[in-house]
Design an enzyme around this catalytic site. Structure first.
Site, PDB file in Angstrom:
ATOM      1  CB  CYS A 187      -4.401   1.891  25.926  1.00  0.00           C
ATOM      2  SG  CYS A 187      -5.444   2.084  27.371  1.00  0.00           S
ATOM      3  NE  ARG A 230      -5.055  -0.376  20.288  1.00  0.00           N
ATOM      4  CZ  ARG A 230      -4.757  -1.666  20.168  1.00  0.00           C
ATOM      5  NH1 ARG A 230      -4.584  -2.185  18.964  1.00  0.00           N
ATOM      6  NH2 ARG A 230      -4.614  -2.430  21.226  1.00  0.00           N
ATOM      7  CD1 TRP A 281     -11.854   4.108  25.837  1.00  0.00           C
ATOM      8  CD2 TRP A 281     -11.738   2.530  27.400  1.00  0.00           C
ATOM      9  NE1 TRP A 281     -13.134   3.700  26.111  1.00  0.00           N
ATOM     10  CE2 TRP A 281     -13.094   2.730  27.080  1.00  0.00           C
ATOM     11  CE3 TRP A 281     -11.417   1.579  28.376  1.00  0.00           C
ATOM     12  CZ2 TRP A 281     -14.120   2.024  27.680  1.00  0.00           C
ATOM     13  CZ3 TRP A 281     -12.441   0.872  28.977  1.00  0.00           C
ATOM     14  CH2 TRP A 281     -13.779   1.095  28.632  1.00  0.00           C
ATOM     15  CG  ASN A 301      -3.724  -1.889  26.100  1.00  0.00           C
ATOM     16  OD1 ASN A 301      -4.730  -1.667  26.766  1.00  0.00           O
ATOM     17  ND2 ASN A 301      -3.769  -2.466  24.913  1.00  0.00           N
ATOM     18  N   GLY A 302      -3.926  -2.280  29.571  1.00  0.00           N
ATOM     19  CA  GLY A 302      -4.386  -3.379  30.411  1.00  0.00           C
ATOM     20  C   GLY A 302      -4.810  -2.889  31.779  1.00  0.00           C
ATOM     21  CD  GLU A 348     -24.674  -4.967  14.674  1.00  0.00           C
ATOM     22  OE1 GLU A 348     -23.801  -4.322  14.068  1.00  0.00           O
ATOM     23  OE2 GLU A 348     -24.525  -5.334  15.860  1.00  0.00           O
ATOM     24  CE  LYS A 351     -22.428  -1.622  13.910  1.00  0.00           C
ATOM     25  NZ  LYS A 351     -22.286  -2.279  15.217  1.00  0.00           N
ATOM     26  CD  GLU A 354     -21.590   0.017  18.638  1.00  0.00           C
ATOM     27  OE1 GLU A 354     -20.679  -0.664  19.135  1.00  0.00           O
ATOM     28  OE2 GLU A 354     -21.945  -0.097  17.450  1.00  0.00           O
ATOM     29  CG  HIS A 372     -45.151 -11.484  25.729  1.00  0.00           C
ATOM     30  ND1 HIS A 372     -46.172 -12.172  26.366  1.00  0.00           N
ATOM     31  CD2 HIS A 372     -45.072 -12.009  24.480  1.00  0.00           C
ATOM     32  CE1 HIS A 372     -46.664 -13.086  25.561  1.00  0.00           C
ATOM     33  NE2 HIS A 372     -46.015 -13.008  24.400  1.00  0.00           N
ATOM     34  CE  LYS A 406     -13.062  -1.977  14.991  1.00  0.00           C
ATOM     35  NZ  LYS A 406     -14.425  -1.993  14.447  1.00  0.00           N
TER      36      LYS A 406
END
Length: 607
Positions: free
Chosen positions: A2, A27, A74, A98-99, A479, A483, A486, A502, A602
């Site tokens: 947030c 963010r 968020w 925020n939190g 990675e 990406k 996301e 496997h 973010k």
């Protein structure tokens, strides 16, 4: 996570509050709101979704006033609706938060039992009611906040306004960052310096447990015990221009193309060109005595740590444990006295990583931090601060922060090897020489952007994609898959090439593209063998390699992406470029929100 901004001024604040929220869109958020004080009344406007929706509300119903707070949310507790959007308010108090308030259920039950009515499903609203109850009982704003803060368990950054005190803001932080900004006859609160960049360059970072009383003419800061304290005022260094896209379509695209420059900037802080050696910042412990290294990080930073594990073990011969921060404390890790714990984070505020850092500190570990924000909580608590110099990264999907982290980690691994007597002077020169070649190699990799864009349509309609790599290319496979997930919302997984047989090979058919990361070298033939197993089962292969590798194994591939020939040391930096560009162009073809993908934030400042 947030975003918070607050202004107390003699001038109207609505437009500047909304502009501050725009600077924190990176963010991640799913609703937004504003509350101003006007003529003894609180004016509150909120909207679900993007800031465009809030701007539409404000166009029809402005929020006049010279003091106010604003927030991008968020969602954690409660769906992303206008009713759950911040600010939350009573008749006397409005707050943004925020939190997470971990004990909100018991606090809510207590308040409901006292006859107080809630309008949201959030944990945050209890803070407004707790403070309001104190105000209604006759407490001053300062005394009300002083009484309430010790009752809150969890993490919070708060900005609070009071209906009867239009010249006042109160802020507080515990586990989530908050900064105070100093202007001319006006003052500011913000989640980060970037939010305040157009307003002021003079800021104070609140320390853990601090709370602050802010008026037009200044701020009074108190510590967690309620004692008045002085915190340094410093230049923020945040640039308003840093959040402009320029000629690029998206911030992510801009940040991918910035990598040659920012990697060069970062390396210039760790490498001495004059004698071709590694030079780290000063620190107060003997790195040659380190016998074990623990690396902790989340997401993309974790994959940077996985690459670094190869370097530390290969160069310095130091055993490395690596863990995702959200799991680290809960397996009760064995931490030998005097070990080095290395934490990697773009923001330096990631809640899981910060909690792991403090756990290691309590258990006798030396703390090193690779971070992009040198004023962050992690940076301030480190024994060895290793800043990257990527500049603000606005796109939620990390790109330039990742390659700058790799650059720092390579330098640290080489330095440790030198200090432990595992790397000769000649070998150090060779390592430094190759690292100095990285920016030019990154530029060469970017030259294939058009080729990568041309193949994006092969991926846009698929549901699943696999990425394969061996050795230090295995973390790049992870990675690359991250990406793509996301920003394009395509299911993707990364695997070590030898693990295909496997289990994952069962997924292969002619609808599943397989991206193979395989620079020529000692592991190339083994990776090609795994690639042939994929092709034998109808899989469509995209090979990312250099000219020699493509000549040997490119025939019959769906597509090839040619990279420059580079030393294995810098290959992870260079091969990060094509997996980033591939994800970017697939997302563009699909029309998703590249810079602010759904459900993501973010800076994850809650556990």
């Amino acid at each position: 996570m947030c975003g918070i901004i607050g202004i107390v001024s003699a001038d109207a604040v609505q437009d500047r509050l909304v502009d501050g929220l725009r600077r924190m869109e990176y963010r991640g958020y799913d609703s937004a709101g504003i509350c101003t004080l006007d003529g003894g009344q609180m004016v509150r406007r909120r909207a679900e979704g993007k800031l465009l929706n809030l701007a539409g509300v404000l166009e029809n119903e402005p929020a006049p006033g010279t003091t106010g707070i604003a927030h991008t949310r968020w969602a954690t507790h409660g769906a992303p609706t206008a009713a759950n959007a911040h600010p939350h308010a009573t008749d006397e108090v409005a707050i943004v938060h925020n939190g997470i308030i971990e004990n909100f259920k018991e606090l809510r039950a207590e308040l409901a039992g006292a006859g107080r009515t809630f309008e949201s499903e959030t944990d945050s609203e209890v803070v407004a009611h707790l403070i309001s109850a104190q105000i209604e009982a006759g407490a001053s704003p300062e005394d009300a906040v002083r009484a309430v803060l010790p009752r809150l368990r969890g993490a919070f950054a708060l900005a609070i306004t009071f209906r009867a005190h239009p010249d006042l803001l109160i802020g507080a932080r515990l586990g989530s960052p908050l900064v105070v900004g100093y202007g001319e006859n006006e003052m500011f609160l913000g989640s980060d310096a970037l939010a305040l960049a157009p307003l002021t360059q003079k800021i104070t970072y609140l320390e853990e447990g601090d709370w602050v009383v802010v008026r037009q003419d200044g701020a009074q800061i108190f510590d967690g015990d309620g004692n008045a304290v002085t915190r340094a005022i410093q230049a923020s260094g945040a640039s308003a221009a840093a959040v402009e896209k320029g000629n690029y379509r998206h911030f992510m695209q801009k940040e991918i193309w910035e990598q040659p420059t920012v990697v060069a900037q970062t390396l210039s802080s760790y490498l001495r060109r004059e004698d071709v050696s590694v030079a780290l910042p000063q620190f107060d412990f003997d790195i040659s005595a380190i016998r074990r290294l623990t690396i902790v990080a989340c997401g993309t930073s974790y994959y940077a740590g996985l690459v670094a594990k190869y370097w530390f073990e290969q160069f310095a011969r130091v055993p490395v444990d690596i863990d995702v921060a959200s799991e680290f404390r809960y397996r009760d890790p064995v931490l030998e006295e005097g070990g080095l714990a290395l934490f990697i984070s773009q923001s330096g505020e990631t809640a899981d990583t910060l909690a792991a850092l403090r756990h290691c500190k309590e258990n006798g570990q030396v703390i090193a931090v690779v971070v992009n924000v040198p004023t962050s909580s992690m940076a301030r608590e480190a024994d060895l601060l290793l800043p990257t110099h990527a500049g603000p990264e606005i796109g939620v999907a990390s790109t330039k922060a990742f390659t700058c982290q790799l650059a720092v980690l390579a330098a640290l691994a080489a330095h440790m090897a030198v200090k432990k007597g595992r790397m000769s002077r000649e070998e150090e020169r060779e390592v430094v020489t190759h690292l100095l070649e990285a920016p030019a190699a990154l530029n060469a990799a970017l030259s294939h952007d058009d080729d990568i864009a041309a193949m994006a349509h092969h991926f846009s309609q698929t549901r699943d994609v696999l990425y394969l790599g061996r050795g230090q290319d295995y973390p790049l496979a992870l990675e690359g898959a991250l990406k793509l997930k996301e920003i394009s919302y395509i299911h993707a997984e990364g695997y070590a090439s030898g693990e295909m047989k496997h289990g994952p090979i069962a997924l292969i058919d002619d609808d599943v593209p397989v991206v193979v990361i395989a620079p020529s070298g000692p592991l190339f033939e083994k990776t090609v063998s795994n690639m042939e197993e994929v092709r034998a089962r109808g899989g469509k292969v995209v090979l990312i390699s250099d000219a020699q590798g493509i000549e040997q194994a490119g025939e019959g591939c769906l597509a090839t992406i040619e990279m420059p020939v580079v030393h294995p040391l810098i290959a992870p930096l260079v091969y990060a470029i094509p997996v980033q560009l591939l994800a970017y162009h697939v997302a563009v073809v699909k029309g998703t929100d590249v810079d602010q993908p759904r459900n993501l934030a973010k800076s994850v400042t809650v556990e």
